[in-house]
Design a protein around this motif. Structure first.
Motif, PDB file in Angstrom:
ATOM      1  N   GLU A 203       0.827  -1.070  -0.086  1.00  0.00           N
ATOM      2  CA  GLU A 203       0.151   0.120   0.016  1.00  0.00           C
ATOM      3  C   GLU A 203       0.871   1.153  -0.126  1.00  0.00           C
ATOM      4  OE1 GLU A 203      -2.237   3.237   1.452  1.00  0.00           O
ATOM      5  OE2 GLU A 203      -0.688   2.300   2.622  1.00  0.00           O
ATOM      6  N   SER A 204       2.087   1.228   0.769  1.00  0.00           N
ATOM      7  CA  SER A 204       2.805   2.377   0.932  1.00  0.00           C
ATOM      8  C   SER A 204       3.518   2.754  -0.563  1.00  0.00           C
ATOM      9  CB  SER A 204       3.862   1.995   1.904  1.00  0.00           C
ATOM     10  OG  SER A 204       3.360   2.059   2.983  1.00  0.00           O
ATOM     11  N   ILE A 205       4.011   1.678  -1.303  1.00  0.00           N
ATOM     12  CA  ILE A 205       4.336   1.646  -2.568  1.00  0.00           C
ATOM     13  C   ILE A 205       3.582   2.265  -3.573  1.00  0.00           C
ATOM     14  CG2 ILE A 205       5.404   0.531  -4.521  1.00  0.00           C
ATOM     15  CD1 ILE A 205       6.491  -1.541  -2.551  1.00  0.00           C
ATOM     16  N   MET A 206       2.168   1.787  -3.283  1.00  0.00           N
ATOM     17  CA  MET A 206       1.120   2.233  -4.560  1.00  0.00           C
ATOM     18  C   MET A 206       0.677   3.809  -4.135  1.00  0.00           C
ATOM     19  SD  MET A 206      -1.550  -0.947  -5.051  1.00  0.00           S
ATOM     20  CE  MET A 206      -1.794  -1.357  -3.362  1.00  0.00           C
ATOM     21  N   PHE A 207       1.071   3.880  -3.062  1.00  0.00           N
ATOM     22  CA  PHE A 207       0.516   5.470  -2.439  1.00  0.00           C
ATOM     23  C   PHE A 207       1.472   6.524  -2.884  1.00  0.00           C
ATOM     24  CE2 PHE A 207      -0.170   9.173   0.494  1.00  0.00           C
ATOM     25  CZ  PHE A 207      -1.715   9.080   0.435  1.00  0.00           C
ATOM     26  N   GLU A 208       2.759   5.983  -2.788  1.00  0.00           N
ATOM     27  CA  GLU A 208       3.914   7.079  -3.328  1.00  0.00           C
ATOM     28  C   GLU A 208       3.568   7.282  -4.730  1.00  0.00           C
ATOM     29  OE1 GLU A 208       7.712   5.697  -1.862  1.00  0.00           O
ATOM     30  OE2 GLU A 208       7.095   5.910   0.108  1.00  0.00           O
TER      31      GLU A 208
END
Length: 151
Positions: free
Chosen positions: A96-101
């Motif tokens: 989720e962190s990768i997609m949000f970035e």
């Protein structure tokens, strides 16, 4: 349905609901992973996702968005799951962190189009934009790009 009374004649729905199923498979007969997602968005600043997997169980994600200043928001994600799901949730948080970035990179370079050309499959985008516009008034400040480089 949750609503807000505006004036005497108009009622605006402030709750948006979403239901979908995510399936990871290599053929029509072999599914590796399946998860049911039910989401509720209360206005532009609160999202609550209920996720259920027949294999891993259920967990929830809460997202809050707080405006800090123009073009700056504080976004907080909270994940709640049974303790046995901790390793799986850690993987989900990383993903989720990768997609949000990646999304932030898109948001930083977006251009607003008042009436974009959409294909049939994007009809939900138009509905979402119409729903989201309920949270702006005629007095809402817009963002204007300066024609000069002067501050």
């Amino acid at each position: 349905m949750i609503g807000k009374q505006v004036g005497v004649q108009q009622k605006i729905n402030i709750l948006l609901k979403l239901n979908c199923v995510i399936i990871l498979s290599c053929s029509t007969n072999l599914n590796f992973f399946k998860i049911n997602v039910t989401g509720k968005q209360l206005g532009p600043s609160y999202v609550h996702l209920f996720l259920h997997s027949p294999i891993f169980g259920s967990f929830q994600i809460f997202q809050t968005i707080t405006p800090v200043e123009p073009l700056l928001q504080k976004v907080v994600h909270r994940f709640y799951a049974p303790r046995l799901m901790a390793p799986i949730v850690k993987i989900l948080i990383c993903g989720e962190s990768i997609m949000f970035e990646r999304d932030m990179n898109i948001w930083d370079h977006k251009i607003y189009r008042g009436n974009p050309q959409l294909i049939v499959e994007d009809s939900s985008v138009k509905k979402f934009r119409k729903w989201y516009s309920n949270f702006y008034s005629v007095n809402s400040d817009g963002f204007n790009i300066s024609e000069t480089l002067q501050w």
